[in-house]
Design a protein around this motif. Sequence first.
Motif, short mmCIF file in Angstrom:
data_model
loop_
_atom_site.label_atom_id
_atom_site.label_comp_id
_atom_site.label_asym_id
_atom_site.label_seq_id
_atom_site.Cartn_x
_atom_site.Cartn_y
_atom_site.Cartn_z
N VAL A 197 0.81 -1.21 0.03
CA VAL A 197 0.04 -0.17 0.12
C VAL A 197 0.81 1.26 0.12
CG1 VAL A 197 -1.86 1.21 1.24
CG2 VAL A 197 -1.73 -1.42 1.28
N GLY A 198 0.57 2.37 -0.96
CA GLY A 198 1.01 3.43 -1.00
C GLY A 198 0.55 4.62 -1.18
N ASP A 199 0.93 5.86 -1.08
CA ASP A 199 0.11 7.03 -1.22
C ASP A 199 0.44 7.61 -2.66
OD1 ASP A 199 2.62 8.24 -1.01
OD2 ASP A 199 2.16 9.09 0.92
N GLN A 200 0.24 8.67 -3.07
CA GLN A 200 0.53 9.14 -4.46
C GLN A 200 1.86 9.18 -4.59
OE1 GLN A 200 -1.74 12.94 -4.78
NE2 GLN A 200 -3.53 11.79 -5.52
N GLU A 201 2.75 9.22 -3.73
CA GLU A 201 4.17 9.47 -4.03
C GLU A 201 4.60 8.18 -4.51
OE1 GLU A 201 8.49 10.53 -1.78
OE2 GLU A 201 6.35 10.45 -0.48
N ALA A 202 4.06 6.84 -4.26
CA ALA A 202 4.28 5.89 -4.87
C ALA A 202 3.85 5.49 -6.19
CB ALA A 202 4.03 4.67 -3.91
N ASP A 203 3.10 6.41 -6.92
CA ASP A 203 2.81 6.15 -8.29
C ASP A 203 3.74 6.65 -9.37
OD1 ASP A 203 1.29 5.94 -10.46
OD2 ASP A 203 0.14 7.82 -10.26
#
Length: 257
Positions: A186-192
């Motif tokens: 699971v990651g936030d937008q920075e992980a996209d």
Amino acid sequence: MVESWAASELKYANLGDKRLNKRLVKMVEDFTNQPNISVPQACGDWAATQGAYDFWANKRVKSSDIRDAHALSTIERIKKESLILAIQDTTELNLTHHPSTQGLGYLDSASSRGLKVHTTLCVSSTGIPLGVLNQSVWFRDIKELGKKHLRHQKLTKDKESQKWITALTSTNTYTEIDPSTRVVTVGDQEADIYDLFNTPRPPNSEFLIRARHNRVVNGENGENEEERKLQDQYLRQFNGHWSPGNVDGYSPGWISV
């Protein structure tokens, strides 16, 4: 004699000396029992306090050995689950008010000094914490301050974005031990970032990432479908179904697996 929880959790710790292993357990017990007080108060007496400072100053003691011991205990708990969430996120330790501390870098606030920490916390599908699977700590070189505009000229491996891939690779290494457990990173937008999605992973490794960029994906019939307005869409849960809509208080985004 009943084994303490700290001794059980750190049973895989091998610091090269049984006395160091024992000291580690004692320190963890002392500091977790009273995490809000000073080191001398938590230790209880001068001998234990001196032992704690000697432990921190001992060059044979590596933080990675301590983290690895905890990670192995975490794996034991993971093996009991059919599905776990491996939640990646970054935080920072702000030590600006400790000016004599060496080895610090600038933080998100350029005038602040401290360390960056990226952690993968594993939890069960019901939200029960299982432990930290991996963690990296670094400082930003002061010489790089003000050069943010040059980041697009660097490869991912030379940027902080590499933290997502390094953590995923570490997670995959551990979770391949038991392929029957589904592991959702699971990651936030920075992980996209494309390089994360393109990282080789075993069949039991999946993603749940909040999207930041428009993407081209394959439709049901194989045709390409572009999500052109992802930044204008929201997600909301209604009767167990996820659907786009306008929800006050939520930032624009999309969750993709």
